[in-house]
Design a protein around this motif. Structure first.
Motif, short mmCIF file in Angstrom:
data_model
loop_
_atom_site.label_atom_id
_atom_site.label_comp_id
_atom_site.label_asym_id
_atom_site.label_seq_id
_atom_site.Cartn_x
_atom_site.Cartn_y
_atom_site.Cartn_z
N ASP A 208 0.87 -1.18 0.00
CA ASP A 208 0.00 0.00 0.00
C ASP A 208 0.90 1.23 0.00
OD1 ASP A 208 -1.81 2.02 0.42
OD2 ASP A 208 -2.90 1.01 2.02
N CYS A 209 1.28 1.68 -1.19
CA CYS A 209 2.27 2.75 -1.30
C CYS A 209 1.81 4.05 -0.64
CB CYS A 209 2.61 2.99 -2.77
SG CYS A 209 3.53 1.63 -3.53
N ASP A 210 0.52 4.38 -0.75
CA ASP A 210 0.03 5.61 -0.14
C ASP A 210 0.17 5.57 1.38
OD1 ASP A 210 -0.61 6.66 -2.60
OD2 ASP A 210 -2.71 6.05 -2.52
N TYR A 211 -0.01 4.39 1.97
CA TYR A 211 0.07 4.24 3.42
C TYR A 211 1.47 4.60 3.93
CZ TYR A 211 -0.33 1.86 7.97
OH TYR A 211 -0.34 1.55 9.31
N TYR A 212 2.50 4.25 3.15
CA TYR A 212 3.88 4.47 3.59
C TYR A 212 4.51 5.72 2.97
CZ TYR A 212 3.60 -0.33 5.28
OH TYR A 212 3.22 -1.47 5.95
N ALA A 213 3.76 6.45 2.17
CA ALA A 213 4.35 7.52 1.36
C ALA A 213 4.97 8.64 2.19
CB ALA A 213 3.29 8.10 0.41
N LYS A 214 4.41 8.92 3.37
CA LYS A 214 4.88 10.06 4.16
C LYS A 214 5.94 9.69 5.20
CE LYS A 214 0.68 12.78 3.52
NZ LYS A 214 -0.44 13.51 4.19
N VAL A 215 6.39 8.42 5.20
CA VAL A 215 7.44 8.03 6.12
C VAL A 215 8.76 8.66 5.69
CG1 VAL A 215 8.77 6.11 7.08
CG2 VAL A 215 6.31 5.85 6.67
N CYS A 216 9.43 9.30 6.62
CA CYS A 216 10.76 9.86 6.37
C CYS A 216 11.76 9.17 7.30
CB CYS A 216 10.76 11.37 6.64
SG CYS A 216 9.72 12.31 5.52
N PRO A 217 12.49 8.19 6.81
CA PRO A 217 13.45 7.49 7.67
C PRO A 217 14.51 8.44 8.23
CG PRO A 217 13.10 6.31 5.61
CD PRO A 217 12.46 7.65 5.44
N ASP A 218 15.03 8.09 9.38
CA ASP A 218 16.09 8.87 10.01
C ASP A 218 17.43 8.33 9.51
OD1 ASP A 218 17.88 10.23 11.57
OD2 ASP A 218 16.87 9.80 13.48
N ARG A 219 17.94 8.93 8.45
CA ARG A 219 19.16 8.42 7.82
C ARG A 219 20.39 8.56 8.72
NH1 ARG A 219 16.09 6.70 3.35
NH2 ARG A 219 14.95 8.47 2.48
N TYR A 220 20.29 9.37 9.76
CA TYR A 220 21.43 9.61 10.65
C TYR A 220 21.33 8.81 11.95
CZ TYR A 220 22.39 13.57 7.58
OH TYR A 220 22.66 14.35 6.48
N LEU A 288 3.73 -0.23 11.17
CA LEU A 288 5.17 -0.29 10.91
C LEU A 288 5.80 1.08 10.73
CD1 LEU A 288 5.53 -3.32 8.46
CD2 LEU A 288 6.07 -3.24 10.90
N ARG A 289 5.00 2.05 10.36
CA ARG A 289 5.56 3.38 10.11
C ARG A 289 6.22 3.96 11.36
NH1 ARG A 289 0.12 5.90 7.71
NH2 ARG A 289 -0.54 4.96 9.69
N THR A 290 5.73 3.57 12.53
CA THR A 290 6.28 4.10 13.78
C THR A 290 7.74 3.69 13.98
OG1 THR A 290 5.46 2.19 15.04
CG2 THR A 290 4.01 4.10 14.87
N VAL A 291 8.11 2.51 13.50
CA VAL A 291 9.50 2.06 13.64
C VAL A 291 10.31 2.33 12.37
CG1 VAL A 291 9.08 0.35 15.43
CG2 VAL A 291 8.80 -0.31 13.04
N GLN A 292 9.65 2.40 11.23
CA GLN A 292 10.37 2.69 9.99
C GLN A 292 10.98 4.09 10.02
OE1 GLN A 292 7.13 2.00 7.30
NE2 GLN A 292 7.86 -0.04 6.70
N MET A 316 10.81 -0.62 1.31
CA MET A 316 11.08 0.23 0.15
C MET A 316 10.03 1.32 0.01
SD MET A 316 12.36 -2.36 -2.85
CE MET A 316 14.02 -3.05 -2.86
N ALA A 317 8.76 0.96 0.21
CA ALA A 317 7.68 1.94 0.09
C ALA A 317 7.83 3.06 1.11
CB ALA A 317 6.33 1.26 0.26
N ALA A 318 8.47 2.76 2.24
CA ALA A 318 8.71 3.76 3.28
C ALA A 318 9.99 4.56 3.05
CB ALA A 318 8.76 3.09 4.64
N GLY A 319 10.69 4.27 1.97
CA GLY A 319 11.91 5.01 1.66
C GLY A 319 13.14 4.53 2.40
N LEU A 320 13.06 3.36 3.03
CA LEU A 320 14.22 2.80 3.72
C LEU A 320 15.15 2.11 2.72
CD1 LEU A 320 12.63 1.23 6.91
CD2 LEU A 320 14.61 2.76 6.91
N THR A 321 16.44 2.32 2.88
CA THR A 321 17.39 1.52 2.13
C THR A 321 17.35 0.10 2.66
OG1 THR A 321 18.85 3.36 1.64
CG2 THR A 321 19.84 1.17 1.63
N VAL A 322 17.23 -0.87 1.76
CA VAL A 322 17.18 -2.28 2.13
C VAL A 322 18.55 -2.90 1.88
CG1 VAL A 322 16.17 -4.54 1.58
CG2 VAL A 322 14.71 -2.49 1.67
N VAL A 323 19.09 -3.57 2.89
CA VAL A 323 20.30 -4.37 2.75
C VAL A 323 19.88 -5.81 2.96
CG1 VAL A 323 22.60 -4.88 3.61
CG2 VAL A 323 21.79 -2.51 3.56
#
Length: 404
Positions: A208-220, A288-292, A316-323
């Motif tokens: 559900d891409c819209d559901y995760y669209a506003k997630v901004c991961p903390d890259r730092y 999941l957005r709360t932890v993403q 990926m939909a939340a903008g997280l880099t996947v390893v």
């Protein structure tokens, strides 16, 4: 269309990839105007929350209880019946068969069975009625190997080989009976086509891409995240491999990296087994957005399993880099280095994690490229359209046969 849809589990709460797929496809097809009756054999009771989540999308919800796995009937069937272990555990249910027989007396545009391992109670009624049906396979079960038998002791290897042989015979018996056969990855579709000498259609896993669209991961944040359903052996293996062999190497390079591990049925002894304060243990996470948004990287060290991984698509939909590994990105056409990062042994994964976490800008580029990829190829609307196209083709074929 009037659709009769069967499942060997309730698709709510969405604690596994299979449940998530079923829930979102049901929701999307209902939103397109299709009228769905869902027949479920479930090991859990239908509670008010599950009813409230499912009934808005369904014309009818019928739930039949599944007998306990350790019942005498199940144990005898697993050991001696013609169907393989999974099919025996989910089969031989007179109540489910009777409910299905009653439903077959109604007119249906589509009859859809999920999973060949759930097919046994439906075989005789379908044969007697002569009605065509669609079968959806989330994995090629006979080829899963260790994913199906991960918890078996070494002395049970002869039974494992016997049961894999039984499943191959079961697939040879069941697949030719279908009007259409559907897979969830291109590799599985090709494998099923080779097995059956007929076309197998593809309905991809989605998100559900819209559901995760506003997630901004903390890259730092220097935080890794893994989420899984721990009733599924490959997720258990992934955590054990990560904590025994990969994270010690990461922490030797960068002792400040943290790891969050959450999901359904988290084993209660794990926080004591791995008592490192840099590990944060969570149970089931409803949103999941709360932890993403607290993580920099989604780390999926999967070595076993099949199909494509919804946890990876959601990250990926939340903008997280996947390893991840080759198994973690199986079934996807995403490009390594552009949409995700990959390593297939403990050293390569540890080095990839340690290098990536030092480059927030690179994490942002890969994360946003992954987000774009899943929106284009794996939104649930894409999957629903693929399935709807198969329905239309089947319906047209039946109309043509009726006119002839």
């Amino acid at each position: 269309m009037r659709i009769l849809w069967t499942l060997p589990y309730l698709p709510w709460p969405t604690t596994s990839g299979g449940k998530t797929r079923e829930y979102h496809l049901l929701r999307n097809l209902a939103a397109r105007g299709h009228r769905i009756t869902l027949l479920v054999q479930s090991k859990t009771e239908l509670d008010d929350a599950t009813r409230a989540a499912l009934e808005p999308w369904l014309e009818r919800l019928i739930v039949v209880p599944r007998r306990p796995l350790r019942s005498v009937r199940t144990l005898l069937a697993v050991a001696f019946a013609r169907p393989p272990m999974l099919a025996s555990a989910n089969g031989f249910s007179p109540q489910l068969q009777q409910a299905f027989e009653t439903l077959l007396q109604e007119p249906w545009d589509v009859i859809q069975i999920q999973h060949s391992y759930a097919f046994q109670p439906f075989e005789a009624p379908l044969k007697q009625s002569g009605k065509p049906f669609i079968l959806v396979e989330h994995n090629i079960e006979s080829g899963l190997g260790a994913a199906s038998y991960l918890d078996f002791p070494a002395w049970a290897k002869p039974f494992v080989r016997f049961d894999q042989w039984r499943y191959r015979q079961w697939e040879k018996r069941v697949f030719p009976l279908t009007r259409e056969l559907i897979a969830v990855t291109e590799a599985d579709a090709k494998g099923l086509s080779r097995m059956t000498s007929r076309a197998t259609h593809l309905v991809v896993n989605g998100v559900d891409c819209d559901y995760y669209a506003k997630v901004c991961p903390d890259r730092y944040s220097r935080r890794l995240l893994f989420i899984g359903n721990y009733e599924y052996g490959p997720n258990v293996d992934a955590v054990q491999w990560a904590l025994d062999h990969i994270m010690p190497k990461v922490w030797n390079i960068d002792p400040l990296v943290r790891l969050t591990i959450g999901g359904y049925a988290l084993p209660p002894d794990w926080p004591q087994r791995w008592a490192d304060p840099r590990i944060d243990w969570l149970g089931y996470v409803p949103d999941l957005r709360t932890v993403q948004r607290e993580a920099a990287i989604f780390f999926a060290p999967l070595r076993e399993g099949g199909g494509s991984k919804l946890k990876v698509l959601e990250a990926m939909a939340a903008g997280l880099t996947v390893v991840t590994t080759a198994q973690g990105c199986s079934g996807l056409t995403a490009i390594e280095g552009t949409h995700y990062l990959r390593g297939d042994d403990a050293n390569a994964l540890a080095l990839s994690l340690a290098e990536a976490i030092e480059q927030p800008n690179r994490l942002a580029d890969i994360g946003e490229a992954g987000r774009t990829y899943v929106r284009q190829y794996h939104d649930w609307s894409v999957s629903a359209a693929q399935l709807e196209g198969i329905y239309s083709r089947v319906h047209q074929q039946e109309d043509a046969q009726a006119c002839a």
